[in-house]
Design an enzyme around this catalytic site. Structure first.
Site: not given
Ligand code: BDR
Ligand code: CA
Length: 316
Positions: A14, A241
């Site tokens: 995303d 992340h």
């Molecule tokens: C996840 O949420 C999104 O904002 C980041 O891309 C990551 O996949 C972290 O909580």
């Molecule tokens: Ca993400």
């Protein structure tokens, strides 16, 4: 250099700042061949996530990788983006040149099904956004669980606070129904890489500041998309992340896990909460070799050597 056989990989994104870094990392990982990238509504609407993905891959010299657009909204919950974190354009305001390739006609869930069939028993899927596309693919083709060799999910906050609410991590909060469906399915292997481990991995502002302003390639991408995070927003670090989940898909030894059953809360103040009970089929990440991972990211993205010491005052 390519050592041994390359892992056939599908990445669901995303895009999103850290999704962009994960894609860049994937393009610089010799252990894998990226067969396709699927997009989903999450950090930004799916049209923007798709455009960002095409731009990032073009920037990284990887415009040969097909991109498939997916779900524009969660299965049942309302859509809420994370533009406050990723910027209105999802890439921290960085204006990357237009893509050199168009999105494919096939939808993301169909692409997941077709690639899993074509690479049955081998395909590794990394889900870096809300799990909507994976849930739809699973609904259309329940045998997906036996075709995919391993599913690695960035999502969940098991024994730590969430990042959207105190209870929930963003990807699970965004589509809790999809998450529950995917986490309960009988995959050959499923790994949940949650905030318990991703919050131990960050790129510091000091490391970012050493990148030359006119840097190109994946180094230049890192410089551009993190500028807002470290200047306008004054953060001292960026949690890695999605890059961690991507790296785990290629090298599971970076984390240690416990087999758990995961329950997801659908609504109320605890919407998106993930509770792990011992003994299920989801390998929940508990510990991470953080220093080794961050150094690997820096080396592969061509960044100057990173600073590893010191707690981050504020990271996202
Ligand atoms: C996840 O949420 C999104 O904002 C980041 O891309 C990551 O996949 C972290 O909580
Ligand atoms: Ca993400």
């Amino acid at each position: 250099m390519c050592l041994g056989r390359q892992v056939p990989l599908l990445v669901d994104v995303d895009t999103g700042i850290d999704d962009a870094l994960a894609l860049a990392l994937a393009t610089r990982s010799p252990e894998t061949r990226i067969l396709g990238v699927t997009t989903v509504a999450g950090n930004v609407p799916v049209e923007l996530a798709t455009d960002n993905t095409l731009r990032v891959l073009s920037w990284c010299g990887a415009a040969d990788i097909p991109v498939f657009r997916g779900a524009s909204r969660p299965l049942a919950a309302g859509f809420q983006d994370a533009a406050h974190v990723h910027g209105a354009n999802g890439l921290g305001g960085a204006e990357l040149p237009g893509p050199t390739r168009n999105v494919e006609e096939l939808s993301a869930p169909q692409a997941i099904i077709q690639l899993a069939e074509a690479y049955a028993g081998e395909l590794v899927v990394v889900a870096l956004g809300p799990l909507t596309n994976i849930a739809i693919a699973l609904n259309l083709q329940p045998e997906l669980t036996t075709k995919v060799s391993s599913l690695v999910v960035m999502g969940g906050a098991f024994d730590v606070p969430g990042n959207v609410t105190s209870a929930a991590e963003f990807n699970i909060y965004a589509d809790p129904h999809a998450a529950a469906h995917v986490l309960a399915a009988p995959w050959s292997s499923i790994v949940a890489v949650g905030l318990d481990v991703t919050h131990q991995t960050a790129l510091s502002r000091a490391s970012w500041a050493r990148i030359a302003e006119d840097a190109q390639g994946t180094e230049g991408l890192t410089r551009r998309i993190l500028a807002r995070t470290f200047t306008e927003r004054g953060m001292s670090g960026l949690y890695l992340h999605d890059p961690l989940a991507l790296a785990v898909a290629l090298d599971p030894s970076l984390i240690s896990t416990e087999p758990c059953h995961v329950r997801v809360t659908f609504d109320g103040a605890e919407r998106g909460q993930t509770r792990a009970e011992n003994g299920g089929a989801v390998d929940v990440a508990r510990r991470v070799r953080a220093a080794e991972f961050v150094q690997r990211v820096a080396q592969r993205l061509g960044l100057p050597p990173v600073e590893l010491s010191g707690a981050l005052r504020s990271a996202e």
